[in-house]
Structures are given as structure tokens and as C-alpha cells.
Design an enzyme around this catalytic site. Structure first.
Site, PDB file in Angstrom:
ATOM      1  N   GLU A 139      -0.719   5.297  -7.707  1.00 50.41           N
ATOM      2  CA  GLU A 139      -0.330   6.179  -6.617  1.00 50.41           C
ATOM      3  C   GLU A 139       0.897   6.990  -7.036  1.00 50.41           C
ATOM      4  OE1 GLU A 139      -2.471   5.685  -4.205  1.00 50.41           O
ATOM      5  OE2 GLU A 139      -1.628   6.579  -2.392  1.00 50.41           O
ATOM      6  N   LYS A 182       0.871  -1.174   0.000  1.00 50.78           N
ATOM      7  CA  LYS A 182       0.000   0.000   0.000  1.00 50.78           C
ATOM      8  C   LYS A 182       0.915   1.233   0.000  1.00 50.78           C
ATOM      9  CE  LYS A 182      -4.251   1.761   1.971  1.00 50.78           C
ATOM     10  NZ  LYS A 182      -3.922   3.166   2.263  1.00 50.78           N
TER      11      LYS A 182
HETATM   12  S1  IVH Z   1      -6.542  -0.453  -4.666  1.00 50.49           S
HETATM   13  C1  IVH Z   1     -11.018   0.029  -4.339  1.00 50.49           C
HETATM   14  N1  IVH Z   1      -3.957  -0.801  -4.372  1.00 50.49           N
HETATM   15  O1  IVH Z   1      -4.949   3.445  -0.869  1.00 50.49           O
HETATM   16  C2  IVH Z   1      -9.580  -0.250  -4.480  1.00 50.49           C
HETATM   17  N2  IVH Z   1      -4.927   1.198  -3.486  1.00 50.49           N
HETATM   18  O2  IVH Z   1      -7.371   3.510   1.100  1.00 50.49           O
HETATM   19  C3  IVH Z   1      -8.742   0.824  -3.926  1.00 50.49           C
HETATM   20  N3  IVH Z   1      -3.319   2.717  -2.449  1.00 50.49           N
HETATM   21  O3  IVH Z   1      -7.294   5.415  -2.551  1.00 50.49           O
HETATM   22  C4  IVH Z   1      -7.493   1.010  -4.597  1.00 50.49           C
HETATM   23  N4  IVH Z   1      -1.520   1.485  -2.783  1.00 50.49           N
HETATM   24  O4  IVH Z   1      -4.844   5.731  -3.233  1.00 50.49           O
HETATM   25  C5  IVH Z   1      -5.014   0.003  -4.128  1.00 50.49           C
HETATM   26  N5  IVH Z   1      -1.684  -1.232  -4.201  1.00 50.49           N
HETATM   27  C6  IVH Z   1      -2.731  -0.438  -3.969  1.00 50.49           C
HETATM   28  C7  IVH Z   1      -2.586   0.806  -3.298  1.00 50.49           C
HETATM   29  C8  IVH Z   1      -3.728   1.596  -3.078  1.00 50.49           C
HETATM   30  C9  IVH Z   1      -1.981   2.628  -2.287  1.00 50.49           C
HETATM   31  C10 IVH Z   1      -4.173   3.845  -1.964  1.00 50.49           C
HETATM   32  C11 IVH Z   1      -5.145   4.377  -2.998  1.00 50.49           C
HETATM   33  C12 IVH Z   1      -6.497   4.277  -2.350  1.00 50.49           C
HETATM   34  C13 IVH Z   1      -6.171   4.124  -0.900  1.00 50.49           C
HETATM   35  C14 IVH Z   1      -7.270   3.295  -0.257  1.00 50.49           C
END
Ligand code: IVH
Length: 340
Positions: free
Chosen positions: A135, A76
Site C-alpha cells: 500500500e 489495514k
Molecule cells: S491483503 C486478497 N493486507 O485493502 C488480499 N490488503 O480491501 C488483499 N490493504 O486492495 C490484500 N492494508 O489495497 C492486505 N495489510 C493489508 C492491507 C491491505 C491495506 C488494502 C489493499 C487491498 C484492500 C482490500
């Protein structure tokens, strides 16, 4: 320069991915709102293995215990979520997440990020419109260098790499953005016409072969035990990464299962974030100073014996205000636990 001159004489020769197209030059007076074709949801959080197991149990209960579910576990990335639209393979629009339904058009700023392809090699008959999500972030050492030069020029330092990245993509002058060391990791499809892939794993591979920068640590896990192994593996390893991650994202791999599980109005039911406990360190309060902010607000700040947490040295911590200092009874000379 030769290319600039050639393109001035023969504008018909300008290709969408010409390096001259990265710096727009135009200073905007505001950001235009953009409605997202599919909402940009946020993730529900889990903070320990039990909560993560509850997520897995819910998935299995909703789908049926006999279903062969696999997961993709990703880092993340702690940055700013963006969505990039490609029409017939040409990057036409980039936007922030905003409130999830409407974001802001930051196309010119995103064009300055070298790892965002301006054109992708798609067969126009196959993919007419593609939206990818990812991101934007800043490496920790680049963030420190940027802060050093800002301080040298009398400008306010950014609090952390995420704020530095978010502040940099929301500048009205793309020329300033182009000098900021921004980078991107693309992690999903926002929209595709028509959808050509069946799983998250296949999507990541396809995005990679189209020229998008994807994170190399994403891993396909055949079962929940493998997910737990990833969680343990990254607990210590994450601080060795050159950028900040605030946990892991666990996603159901099969799109047919993702669709079946659906979403609430906030979060998908097919994915969850796993947040590691904040790293702590013990140090000493050497002094308490009053810092005057840009607006004139005064904030008490603890000057600390420098200490290493998650790969960076911490020597200051905000004490917020006088009430907070009294509540915690923080005094010069105290030994304190600090948390990142
Ligand atoms: S998936 C509905 N994958 O985390 C799916 N998000 O709290 C959401 N983020 O708004 C996105 N790394 O900005 C996804 N490998 C990753 C991520 C990621 C960072 C951020 C993204 C999202 C937030 C969710």
C-alpha cells in the site's frame, strides 16, 4: 552531480539501484494498462466481533475442526494498493490495482519512492521472478503540509491522505511525484517463482530481510482469541499512528490452508477486513457556505466549530446538495454529530 557525470561518460557503470535511477524525468501522455499475473482481489468486510467470529467459523468448517489454523493480523493501511515486479532482483514494473485484473503501469512514479528498493539481494538461481504487493500512503502530518502549500499556491486541497497518495502516484510527470511525501508498506506476495515460504508470517519476515518496508505491527496469532485481543488493542491505539488505517486485516497464516479455502471471484475466503466503527464528535454549524469546484459545480459546505476526530482537526463537512440539507434539516447554529 559527480555520479551523474560519471554515469554519462560510462553508461556501463549504471547499476539498477543507482540513486540517479529514481527520477525518470520522462513525462508520459497516458498510463499503459498492465494485466496482473494473479488477480488483485479485495477483502470482504466485517464490522463487529460477531461477524468476525462467523468468518473464523467458516474457515474452521471448510478446513475441518481438527486443523491447527493460525492467523496473521495486520493493520489495514488506508492508501492505494500497488504491485511491484522484480526480475532477477531488479525492480522492473509497478502497477496500480485497477479493477483487480488490469491495472496501470506507474513504474516511473513508484521508482521515486525511496522505501521501494530498486534492487533486492536475491539469489538469481533461487528466485527468478517476484511480485510483491503493498500500500502506498502518506503520513497525516505530511498530508497537512502538502495541503497548506497547495492552498498557498491557489491549488485545490486533497480531501484526505488516501486521495493525496492516489493522486500523487497517478501523475503523468514523475518529477512532481518525486516531491510528494509518499511511503509504502509491503504486505504480501503476488507471485513468486518458485514459492519458497509456507506461511504469511514467514513471508513477511523474508520480505523484511530482502529490504522491503513491512509494517512492524503485524502479529502472528495462534488462535482466534488472540485475534480478538488484537482487535480490542487497536480500537483506541490506531488513532495514535502517524498514518490512517481503516481497520485490520485477518489472514489465515498457512498457505496450504489458504489454497484449500480458495477465493470467490471477488474475495479470498482466507482473509477478511475488520472495520472499526467511525469515530464521532459533536460540534456546531457556524455557517453554510457555497464552494465552487474546479468544474464550476457549487457544493454547500458546513463550517464547523473545529473539533478533533481520529487525530485531526475537522472544521468543514460537505453537505452535498440542497436536497441533502433539507432531508437532514441542517441549519446554522445546529449542534451536529459528525463522523469520520
Ligand atoms: S491483503 C486478497 N493486507 O485493502 C488480499 N490488503 O480491501 C488483499 N490493504 O486492495 C490484500 N492494508 O489495497 C492486505 N495489510 C493489508 C492491507 C491491505 C491495506 C488494502 C489493499 C487491498 C484492500 C482490500
Amino acid at each position: 552531480q559527480a555520479l551523474v557525470e560519471l554515469e554519462e561518460k560510462h553508461p556501463e557503470l549504471i547499476v539498477p539501484d543507482s540513486p540517479t535511477q529514481r527520477v525518470g524525468g520522462k513525462v508520459a501522455d497516458r498510463f499503459v494498462p498492465v494485466a496482473h499475473k494473479t488477480p488483485m482481489l479485495s477483502l470482504d468486510n466485517t464490522y463487529n466481533v460477531e461477524e468476525l467470529a462467523e468468518f473464523h467459523n467458516r474457515v474452521m468448517k471448510n478446513l475441518g475442526a481438527d486443523k491447527d489454523v493460525s492467523y496473521v493480523v495486520e493493520l489495514k493501511i488506508d492508501g492505494l494498493g500497488v504491485t511491484l515486479t522484480y526480475d532477477d532482483g531488479v525492480f522492473v514494473r509497478g502497477a496500480t490495482r485497477g479493477d483487480g485484473k488490469t491495472g496501470e503501469d506507474i513504474t516511473l512514479n513508484l521508482k521515486t519512492i525511496k522505501s521501494i528498493p530498486l534492487q533486492i539481494p536475491v539469489d538469481k538461481n533461487k528466485i527468478s521472478r517476484l511480485e510483491v504487493r503493498g500500500e502506498v500512503y502518506m503520513d497525516r502530518d505530511e498530508f497537512h503540509k502538502l495541503n497548506e502549500s497547495r492552498i498557498a499556491e491557489g491549488e485545490a486541497a486533497f480531501a484526505n491522505p488516501r486521495n493525496a497518495a492516489a493522486g500523487s502516484v497517478r501523475l503523468l510527470d514523475p518529477k512532481i511525484t518525486s516531491a510528494r511525501p509518499l511511503n509504502v508498506f509491503i504486505y504480501s506476495l503476488g507471485y513468486m517463482e518458485p514459492v519458497l515460504y509456507q506461511t504469511q508470517d514467514a513471508t513477511l519476515q523474508a520480505l523484511r530481510s530482502l529490504g522491503f518496508r513491512t509494517n512492524p505491527s503485524a502479529k502472528l496469532c495462534r488462535n482466534f482469541e488472540e485475534v480478538l485481543r488484537m482487535v480490542e488493542q487497536w480500537r483506541d491505539k490506531r488513532s495514535a499512528l502517524p498514518y490512517d488505517v481503516d481497520g485490520l486485516v485477518v489472514k489465515v497464516n498457512e498457505f496450504r490452508f489458504q489454497e484449500e479455502l480458495g477465493s470467490t471471484n471477488k474475495h479470498p475466503r482466507w482473509a477478511v477486513a475488520y472495520k472499526y466503527e467511525a469515530e464521532q464528535a459533536v460540534t456546531e454549524v457556524l455557517d453554510i457556505i457555497c464552494q465552487v469546484g474546479r468544474t464550476g459545480a457549487i457544493t454547500p459546505v458546513a463550517v464547523l466549530q473545529p473539533v478533533l476526530i481520529s487525530g485531526s482537526t475537522v472544521s468543514r463537512a460537505t453537505l452535498h446538495n440542497e436536497d441533502e440539507i433539507r432531508r437532514k434539516d441542517i441549519r446554522i447554529g445546529d449542534r451536529v454529530v459528525i463522523e469520520k
